[in-house]
Design a protein around this motif. Structure first.
Motif, PDB file in Angstrom:
ATOM      1  N   LEU A 198      39.346  15.420  19.491  1.00 52.08           N
ATOM      2  CA  LEU A 198      38.081  13.761  19.578  1.00 52.08           C
ATOM      3  C   LEU A 198      38.762  13.930  18.075  1.00 52.08           C
ATOM      4  CD1 LEU A 198      34.974  13.846  19.514  1.00 52.08           C
ATOM      5  CD2 LEU A 198      34.942  15.842  17.896  1.00 52.08           C
ATOM      6  N   LEU A 199      39.963  14.722  17.529  1.00 53.22           N
ATOM      7  CA  LEU A 199      39.988  13.881  15.750  1.00 53.22           C
ATOM      8  C   LEU A 199      40.844  12.842  16.359  1.00 53.22           C
ATOM      9  CD1 LEU A 199      41.388  17.215  13.767  1.00 53.22           C
ATOM     10  CD2 LEU A 199      39.202  14.716  13.493  1.00 53.22           C
ATOM     11  N   VAL A 200      42.054  12.642  17.390  1.00 51.57           N
ATOM     12  CA  VAL A 200      41.996  11.473  17.643  1.00 51.57           C
ATOM     13  C   VAL A 200      41.763  10.196  18.017  1.00 51.57           C
ATOM     14  CG1 VAL A 200      43.998  10.785  19.946  1.00 51.57           C
ATOM     15  CG2 VAL A 200      44.223  12.783  18.877  1.00 51.57           C
ATOM     16  N   VAL A 201      40.151  11.076  19.465  1.00 55.53           N
ATOM     17  CA  VAL A 201      39.033   9.525  19.944  1.00 55.53           C
ATOM     18  C   VAL A 201      38.534   9.291  18.202  1.00 55.53           C
ATOM     19  CG1 VAL A 201      37.129   9.665  20.691  1.00 55.53           C
ATOM     20  CG2 VAL A 201      39.499  10.502  21.942  1.00 55.53           C
ATOM     21  N   LEU A 202      38.236   9.887  17.330  1.00 58.25           N
ATOM     22  CA  LEU A 202      37.465   9.523  16.144  1.00 58.25           C
ATOM     23  C   LEU A 202      38.473   8.352  15.335  1.00 58.25           C
ATOM     24  CD1 LEU A 202      35.268  12.561  15.017  1.00 58.25           C
ATOM     25  CD2 LEU A 202      34.270  10.780  16.507  1.00 58.25           C
ATOM     26  N   SER A 203      39.730   8.888  15.474  1.00 55.26           N
ATOM     27  CA  SER A 203      40.750   7.684  15.019  1.00 55.26           C
ATOM     28  C   SER A 203      40.936   6.265  15.429  1.00 55.26           C
ATOM     29  CB  SER A 203      41.443   8.771  14.266  1.00 55.26           C
ATOM     30  OG  SER A 203      42.398   9.220  14.992  1.00 55.26           O
TER      31      SER A 203
END
Length: 326
Positions: A198-203
């Motif tokens: 999720l952090l990868v997608v949000l970044s």
């Protein structure tokens, strides 16, 4: 003597065993604990092979089939009547009662073959996670340019030796903390893996995805599609432990009615977790989604190491519990 007799009868079930106290909610938790295993982390790879459309549809379809199938199995807990009949304490007892001796032998062969495959899978998964921990620490200390490659074989051998040792401990599988640790760690690594994706997608660093999945030659695509469908089916299964779960339920209302409600609740929660993990993993890695989403990360190294450590702890306990139930 007369005053104590009714009390004793209240404490025992119809089969003379201590009265069960489980209910729909406890059974649902048991189902979730069983199905949320390390195989969940491979579902992102499955989503990459199938694509958004077929991937989501397959998880929902297999979940619906699981509810239907295990509702039928729940009716076989007692024989011949599903409400008043004699209890079948294990899956194999039910097979023998309903299908006879020949099918009992055949299903036994299938069941133990499956057990061998599962335990081999646990060994490989544990060794892969241990290598991932060592790799994350190595890269953190020496940098990305370092050659941090390690063999799985020593870890597989070590895991096997550990299981041989644990198998000699009397009633190790019955320790309450074993199931508790397995439950906590299974949710731990699922949420760590999903959270990192999720952090990868949000970044904004997520990879390109497709509604039909990875583009490959027809024969390779077909092989991966069937492999992916097999992974989903394996992740949804809990047939061999369903009677162990039902044997914890109180008798009223009837065990099969309670189990059917638990099947719906447990499998629905399972499907939501599967969609969450597979969808976020595919969105993060795209066509390069690894077989285990945690192996796709090296930083933050402590969180990656913790997630892989959770997998190893879960596999150690699951190996013992699965082996005992069979």
């Amino acid at each position: 003597m007369d005053n104590t007799k009714p009390l004793i009868e209240l404490e025992l079930d119809d089969d003379g065993r201590i009265r069960r106290t489980g209910n729909v909610w406890t059974a649902s938790i048991h189902i979730i604990t069983v199905v949320v295993g390390a195989g969940v982390l491979s579902l992102a790879w499955v989503m990459a092979q199938l694509g958004w459309l077929a991937g989501i549809a397959s998880i929902i379809t297999f979940s619906a089939v699981s509810i239907f199938t295990y509702n039928l199995v729940a009716d076989c807990y007692r024989y011949p009547d599903p409400v008043t009949g004699k209890r079948n304490y294990t899956y194999m007892q039910a097979v023998k009662a309903y299908l006879g001796g020949t099918m009992h032998v055949f299903c036994g062969l299938v069941q133990y073959t499956k057990l061998a495959g599962i335990t081999v899978g646990y060994t490989i998964t544990s060794s892969t996670s241990l290598v991932a921990i060592r790799k994350a620490i190595c890269i953190h200390k020496t940098g990305d340019a370092a050659s941090c490659k390690f063999l799985n074989n020593p870890f597989m051998i070590g895991f096997g030796i550990l299981q041989l040792f644990l198998s000699q401990i009397p009633n190790f599988h019955e320790l309450t903390w074993l199931s508790t640790a397995a439950c906590i760690t299974s949710f731990g690594y699922v949420f760590i893996g999903s959270g990192l994706c999720l952090l990868v997608v949000l970044s904004g660093k997520g990879a390109a995805t497709s509604i039909t999945g990875t583009k490959l030659p027809a024969e390779d695509k077909l092989l991966r599609v069937f492999t992916g469908l097999g992974n989903i089916a394996l992740a949804c299964t809990y047939a061999t432990v369903i009677y162990d779960i039902m044997d914890t339920l109180k008798s009223h209302p009837s065990e099969n009615k309670q189990m059917k409600r638990a099947n719906v609740l447990g499998v629905t929660a399972m499907a939501i977790l599967f969609l969450l993990c597979s969808g976020l993993g595919y969105a993060a890695f795209g066509d390069n989604t690894p077989g285990n989403i945690l192996t796709g990360f090296t930083e933050p190294f402590w969180l990656v190491a913790l997630g892989n450590g959770f997998i190893v702890i879960h596999m150690i306990g699951a190996y013992q519990v699965r082996s005992f139930f069979h």
